[in-house]
Design an enzyme around this catalytic site. Structure first.
Site, PDB file in Angstrom:
ATOM      1  N   HIS A  68      10.254  -9.809  -3.363  1.00 43.48           N
ATOM      2  CA  HIS A  68       9.255  -8.764  -3.106  1.00 43.48           C
ATOM      3  C   HIS A  68       7.994  -9.122  -3.895  1.00 43.48           C
ATOM      4  O   HIS A  68       8.049  -9.315  -5.119  1.00 43.48           O
ATOM      5  CB  HIS A  68       9.787  -7.389  -3.538  1.00 43.48           C
ATOM      6  N   ALA A  69       6.859  -9.239  -3.223  1.00 41.63           N
ATOM      7  CA  ALA A  69       5.632  -9.731  -3.869  1.00 41.63           C
ATOM      8  C   ALA A  69       5.238  -8.840  -5.037  1.00 41.63           C
ATOM      9  O   ALA A  69       5.394  -7.613  -4.981  1.00 41.63           O
ATOM     10  CB  ALA A  69       4.493  -9.755  -2.850  1.00 41.63           C
ATOM     11  N   GLU A  83      -3.110   0.098  -6.368  1.00 40.25           N
ATOM     12  CA  GLU A  83      -2.600  -0.350  -5.046  1.00 40.25           C
ATOM     13  C   GLU A  83      -3.709  -0.448  -4.016  1.00 40.25           C
ATOM     14  O   GLU A  83      -3.527  -1.052  -2.957  1.00 40.25           O
ATOM     15  CB  GLU A  83      -1.510   0.620  -4.553  1.00 40.25           C
ATOM     16  N   HIS A 113      -4.541  -6.493  -7.501  1.00 37.94           N
ATOM     17  CA  HIS A 113      -3.975  -6.130  -8.801  1.00 37.94           C
ATOM     18  C   HIS A 113      -4.515  -7.063  -9.886  1.00 37.94           C
ATOM     19  O   HIS A 113      -4.930  -6.622 -10.961  1.00 37.94           O
ATOM     20  CB  HIS A 113      -2.447  -6.257  -8.762  1.00 37.94           C
TER      21      HIS A 113
END
Ligand SMILES: C[C@H](NC(=O)O)C(=O)O
Ligand SMILES: [Zn+2]
Length: 531
Positions: free
Chosen positions: A258-259, A316, A292
């Site tokens: 999951h990135a 986000e 991010h």
């Protein structure tokens, strides 16, 4: 023990804010060393199960599929009802089922820990990061504002799925079987664009094939993103980023695919970990993760407690915000990924449909995960009701149903979604999907753009530097002030609002309402597909 510093009566707002953050410990407040170790062991055990889960056919090890890439590709590419069902159910048997007991133990310990810090439960602690007393009411209002658009998209997609799978398997007034939306969790529907495209005979706007044809690899996707951040006047990725980032799934060890983006809080050491695939979806994800990293770099000068997003939704939103400009056909054409650029209202609708399958389809999913989790943490959803409550919310908000009966004692479908075993809060993504359009509207007007919002590429604006420097100014603030102060720097507003996302999708809303003249909007919760 009286506090050494009477900081609550300090007059300096910033020092008072620093003390308030430093004295908030969260789960680290758990003094019982053994329990704290047990809490962390539970988290690593759940992460281990999630990152190694596989689905195999007839227990034949040669047929085993990992989540990434095998099972995700299955959900993205297959249109065989039963093959999709194998992948969907197989993943939940491999991951979800094995996590239920561990998760309920985790909930108890997490609550005990935050109570030591003065919170009623973990959900209350998580919500405190928004510094917004009526956060839940504000989010519910925004969700209600967006529900009509979601129901129109849902009705249109449901009709298209009836055309693909037949009226037996998909009911024109019912919820949609959860495994038919092109994604393991039905959270974004971009992979079924091929089944729902409004005007199939128009030039494609999906750049995946062109990326492959031009020999794109992960590093080139990252370079394209870095170039855009530079073009918008943001901080370039440092040299160490390129040396230390994990760009693709390694073949010598198991990793959590999951990135994610990482701030090591030292010497500009910032990294991404991602099992990048060469496609348009991952090109957007690369921008998301690099957003991010950009935020980490922009607020690195702040005192440590301020090296956070103004609220978690901001963090986000940064990458997605820039990706809204990059995803426009005009920008993709400019970077050579879209051969021809046509000015055609029907191509516009195709583009807006592609964006809606990512951004509108996601809204109920982004909203419901923590509605479920907050109730688990506050005790109103007990362990025996975990799965029943999960599907109640999934059907109520998303209008989907499980394609096979769920076993309330064995199934723990919430555990099949990364963020639950990884204990990553989720309402941040719902907030992000709303405010990123407010940020986009602000960036576009600051850059001097005056056309339709959905066509705006902020980097094409004559005053893009003004927009870029205002964005940087907001990011540099980190969490040094309550988020409305940061919000106001870029947007001039102080409140979240659905107006910008509704304005972006306005042409599609009109089109969908016409398409759905004879459709039932919404769904009767009771329908289930034939098992
Ligand atoms: C939307 C959310 N994004 C992320 O984790 O970066 C997800 O993938 O579920
Ligand atoms: Zn993220």
């Amino acid at each position: 023990m009286p506090p050494e510093y009477d900081w609550e009566n300090f007059s300096n707002v910033t020092v008072k804010r620093l003390f308030s953050m430093i004295t908030t410990l969260g789960t680290a407040a758990l003094e019982d060393e053994e329990k704290l170790e047990q809490l962390n062991n539970l988290l690593s055990e759940m992460e281990e199960i999630y990152s190694t889960g596989q689905a195999c056919e007839y227990d034949d090890p040669k047929t085993c599929l990992d989540l990434n890439p095998g099972l995700e590709d299955c959900m993205a590419d297959s249109t065989d009802y039963n093959r999709l069902l194998f992948c969907w159910e197989g993943w939940r048997d491999a991951a979800g089922r094995r996590l239920g007991d561990l998760y309920s133990q985790f909930v108890e310990l997490s609550n005990e820990a935050v109570r030591a810090d003065g919170w009623n439960d973990t959900g209350e602690y998580w919500r405190s990061w928004y510094e917004t007393a009526d956060l839940q009411q504000q989010l519910e209002t925004i969700y209600q504002d967006l529900q009509p658009l979601y129901q129109n998209l849902h009705a249109y997609v449901r009709r298209k799925l009836i055309n693909t799978y037949g009226a037996e398997m998909v009911n024109a007034e019912g919820p949609i079987p959860a495994h038919l939306l092109g994604n393991m969790w039905a959270q974004t529907w971009g992979n079924i664009y091929k089944l729902v495209i409004p005007f199939p005979n128009k030039p494609s706007i999906d750049v995946t094939d062109e990326m492959v044809r031009q020999g794109y690899d992960a590093r080139r996707m990252f370079n394209l993103s870095d170039e855009f951040f530079r073009e918008m006047g943001q901080i370039p990725m440092p040299g160490s980023f390129w040396d230390r980032t994990m760009f693709v799934r390694p073949d010598d060890r198991e990793v959590v695919c999951h990135a994610s983006a990482w701030d090591f809080y030292l010497d500009n050491d910032v990294r991404i970990k991602m099992c990048t695939k060469v496609n348009q979806e991952d090109l957007v994800t690369v921008h998301h993760e690099m957003g991010h990293i950009e935020y980490f770099l922009q607020y690195a000068h702040q005192p440590l407690p301020f090296r956070e997003g103004a609220n978690p939704g901001f963090h986000e939103a940064v990458g997605d915000l820039l990706a809204l400009s990059v995803s426009t056909p005009a920008h993709l054409n400019k970077v050579g990924l879209l051969p021809e650029l046509v000015d055609d209202p029907e191509v516009d609708i195709n583009f807006l449909m592609q964006m809606a399958l990512e951004k509108i389809a996601f809204l109920p999913f982004g909203y419901l995960i923590d509605q479920w989790r907050w109730r688990v943490f506050d005790g109103s959803t007990t362990k025996d009701k975990y799965n029943e409550e999960w599907w109640k919310l999934r059907t109520q908000y998303q209008g989907i149903v499980p394609p096979v009966p769920r076993n309330p004692d064995k199934d723990f479908d919430a555990g099949s979604k990364y963020h639950v075993p990884a204990n990553t809060p989720y309402i941040r993504y719902f907030v992000s999907f709303v405010i990123q359009f407010q940020f986009h509207e602000a960036m576009c007007s600051l850059s001097g753009y005056t056309g339709d919002l959905h066509k705006c590429d902020a980097s094409a604006g004559a005053m893009k530097d003004v927009a870029g420097s205002r964005l940087a100014e907001m990011l540099r603030m980190g969490k040094s002030q309550p988020w409305p102060e940061a919000f106001e720097v870029l947007t001039g507003d102080r409140e979240m609002s659905a107006a910008a996302i509704l304005q972006y999708f306005a042409p599609l809303i009109d089109w969908l309402e016409k398409q759905n003249e004879n459709e039932t909007l919404g769904w009767n919760n009771g329908w289930t597909p034939p098992y």
